[in-house]
Design a protein around this motif. Structure first.
Motif, short mmCIF file in Angstrom:
data_model
loop_
_atom_site.label_atom_id
_atom_site.label_comp_id
_atom_site.label_asym_id
_atom_site.label_seq_id
_atom_site.Cartn_x
_atom_site.Cartn_y
_atom_site.Cartn_z
N LEU A 1 0.98 -1.29 0.00
CA LEU A 1 0.16 0.10 -0.16
C LEU A 1 0.76 1.20 -0.13
O LEU A 1 2.16 1.14 0.09
N GLY A 2 0.31 2.49 -0.07
CA GLY A 2 0.91 3.71 -0.18
C GLY A 2 1.38 4.28 1.10
O GLY A 2 1.86 5.62 0.97
N ALA A 3 0.98 3.82 2.26
CA ALA A 3 1.26 4.47 3.33
C ALA A 3 1.67 3.55 4.58
O ALA A 3 1.36 2.31 4.61
N VAL A 4 2.46 3.96 5.64
CA VAL A 4 2.63 3.28 6.85
C VAL A 4 1.32 3.54 7.55
O VAL A 4 0.88 4.56 7.70
N LEU A 5 0.98 2.58 8.47
CA LEU A 5 -0.21 2.68 9.42
C LEU A 5 -1.40 3.30 8.60
O LEU A 5 -2.03 4.18 9.00
N ASN A 6 -1.73 2.69 7.40
CA ASN A 6 -2.76 3.55 6.61
C ASN A 6 -3.94 3.67 7.22
O ASN A 6 -4.64 4.50 6.90
N THR B 1 5.44 -1.24 -2.68
CA THR B 1 6.09 -2.05 -3.03
C THR B 1 5.57 -3.48 -2.73
O THR B 1 5.26 -3.85 -1.61
N LYS B 2 5.54 -4.42 -3.77
CA LYS B 2 5.07 -5.66 -3.58
C LYS B 2 6.05 -7.00 -3.78
O LYS B 2 7.15 -6.71 -4.43
N VAL B 3 5.93 -7.65 -2.76
CA VAL B 3 7.05 -8.79 -2.62
C VAL B 3 6.53 -9.84 -3.58
O VAL B 3 5.36 -10.32 -3.68
N VAL B 4 7.56 -10.21 -4.28
CA VAL B 4 7.14 -11.36 -5.46
C VAL B 4 8.03 -12.65 -5.14
O VAL B 4 7.52 -13.66 -6.06
#
Length: 463
Positions: A205-210, A235-238
């Motif tokens: 997602l685009g934020a910490v603690l969204n 950032t996505k883990v692949v």
């Protein structure tokens, strides 16, 4: 015969339901896979050497020793027969069945790897004491092994810590590993500088603690970066393997060399939810949580309550209630109230109404964020609120006292009271998986020996 209540799970939902029934005219059977109640919000402190496992996991029998209408049993529910009103349980080396009039299912949640379960071998989650102790061994062990390396690239891999998931658990974990590297461990190694450790926090997602809102999210990220955490959002883990992790972002695909990875990215309902769904016809959502009626019972089965992380129930805003301790606690009390009303011949079916008491997350010592109603706090004030709330919900006076002492050591000083880590903690999970269920093997071995030698005279062994 008194009304029989079977409770599956000794987390917040199950435990608070049981306590609310302490004066009710019922016989309660509690079935849980461990002999302790787990205060999961503080597991990351076990993993980073602040608290011992005993301080976050008091024995169930000790917690409920004054409640005479409870029978505590160890085991894992394998099936529910809704017609016969029984649950089939697999205990350590023994199977048994328990009858119920009312069933409360509050078995919590399991770690979700979003279909990539093989990641678990190299990136443990944070759902159990076993997980926390394994991570403690991996984290402290990483500094020890790094100190032995002669190859700079190997040193860098061992001193790179990657945490996947920037929710409260991941954020708190990243903050504490940074505290270890920058406050606790410097000066204790001759060949490495712990200050050079990289702590990388990743989220798709685009934020910490969204869920905390833009203001607190931004403050949390700034504080994390201030103490040396690299924050990578969107950032996505692949891919995850023993020596690193692969990610995709707007910069493309990248590999990060790391020997220590922590998975805090998602949760899913436990396998019991699927079994209960098949037995009752109840629907589940994409995460496996069960869609319940407004009073937290299953459709067509008013005798079965599903609570906490296992249920999908919309709040006042129309979105599913979050998988947090307060939802479990309040839904447990609600289920108990419904049972007492039913036994008293009163009208039941009142909807469960969740009162949001707010959200808290620590960033580092003396720094936290808090979202309580319309109030938004950060820094030291939020940290004080965090301490007070967690002390209030820690079960047992002894646990509160020792937690305060260990927090003083870690937050006022630079030490960690629980730095002991063993090979057994680091590798037991893989060893048990390879060896198989010890109780099943022991039972099979004993049966084989009693029936005489097999084949070449050796007892038959099973995986």
């Amino acid at each position: 015969m008194r009304h029989r209540v079977v409770v599956v799970g000794a987390g917040f939902g199950g435990l608070f339901a049981i306590k609310a029934l302490r004066r009710a005219d019922v016989d309660i059977t509690l079935i849980n896979g461990t002999a302790y109640h787990l205060f999961q919000p503080l597991l990351y402190q076990v993993a980073t050497g602040i608290l011992s496992e005993g301080e976050v996991a008091p024995p169930i029998r000790e917690v409920l020793k004054r409640q005479k209408n409870v029978d505590v049993r160890l085991g894992w529910v394998q099936a529910v027969d809704v017609e016969a009103k029984t649950v089939s349980v697999a205990g350590p080396g023994i199977d048994y069945t328990v009858e119920y009039d009312t069933l409360i299912v509050a078995a919590g949640a399991s770690q979700s790897y979003f279909g990539n379960d093989e990641f678990a071998d190299h990136a443990p989650g944070m759902k159990s004491i076993d997980d926390a102790l394994e991570l403690r061994a991996r984290i402290f062990g990483a500094f020890e092994v790094a100190d032995l390396q002669t190859d700079p690239e190997a040193v860098e891999r061992w001193l790179t810590f990657v945490i996947v998931g920037a929710g409260p658990t991941g954020t708190e974990m990243a903050g504490q590993i940074a505290e270890l590297a920058h406050r606790t461990l410097p000066g204790q190694y001759r060949r490495i500088d712990p200050h050079k450790a990289r702590i990388i926090l990743i989220d798709a997602l685009g934020a910490v603690l969204n869920t905390f809102g833009d203001r607190l999210s931004s403050r949390a990220q700034r504080q994390l970066e201030k103490i040396g955490v690299e924050v990578r959002v969107n950032t996505k883990v692949v891919g995850v393997d023993s020596t690193g992790i692969e990610v995709e972002s707007e910069r493309g695909r990248e590999r990060i060399g790391s020997m220590t990875k922590v998975w805090a990215a998602g949760v899913a309902a436990p396998p019991l939810a699927t079994k209960l769904s098949e037995a009752t016809g109840a629907k589940t959502d994409r995460a496996g949580r069960m869609l319940v009626e407004k009073d937290t019972t299953l459709p067509g089965h008013p005798e079965i309550f599903v609570l906490g992380d296992m249920m999908n129930l919309a709040g006042e805003d129309g979105r599913p209630l979050p998988g947090v301790a307060q939802v479990a606690i309040q839904s447990g009390r609600h289920a108990a109230d419904q049972i007492k009303r039913r036994l008293a011949g009163k009208e039941t079916g009142q909807p469960f109404k969740y009162f949001d008491k707010g959200s808290l997350a620590t960033i580092s010592r003396f720094s936290a964020v808090a979202s309580i109603g319309k109030l938004r706090l950060s820094g030291f004030t939020a940290w004080v609120v965090w301490v007070a709330v967690h002390l209030f919900y820690l079960v047992g006076f002894k646990n509160r006292v020792t937690a305060v002492l260990h927090w003083a050591v870690s937050f006022l000083g630079r030490g960690r009271s629980e730095r002991v880590a063993t090979q057994q903690q680091a590798f037991a999970r893989q060893a048990i998986r390879a060896y198989g269920d010890p109780f099943r093997r022991e039972t099979a071995d004993r049966a084989a020996m009693e029936s005489g030698p097999a084949g070449d005279g050796e007892a038959t062994r099973v995986p």
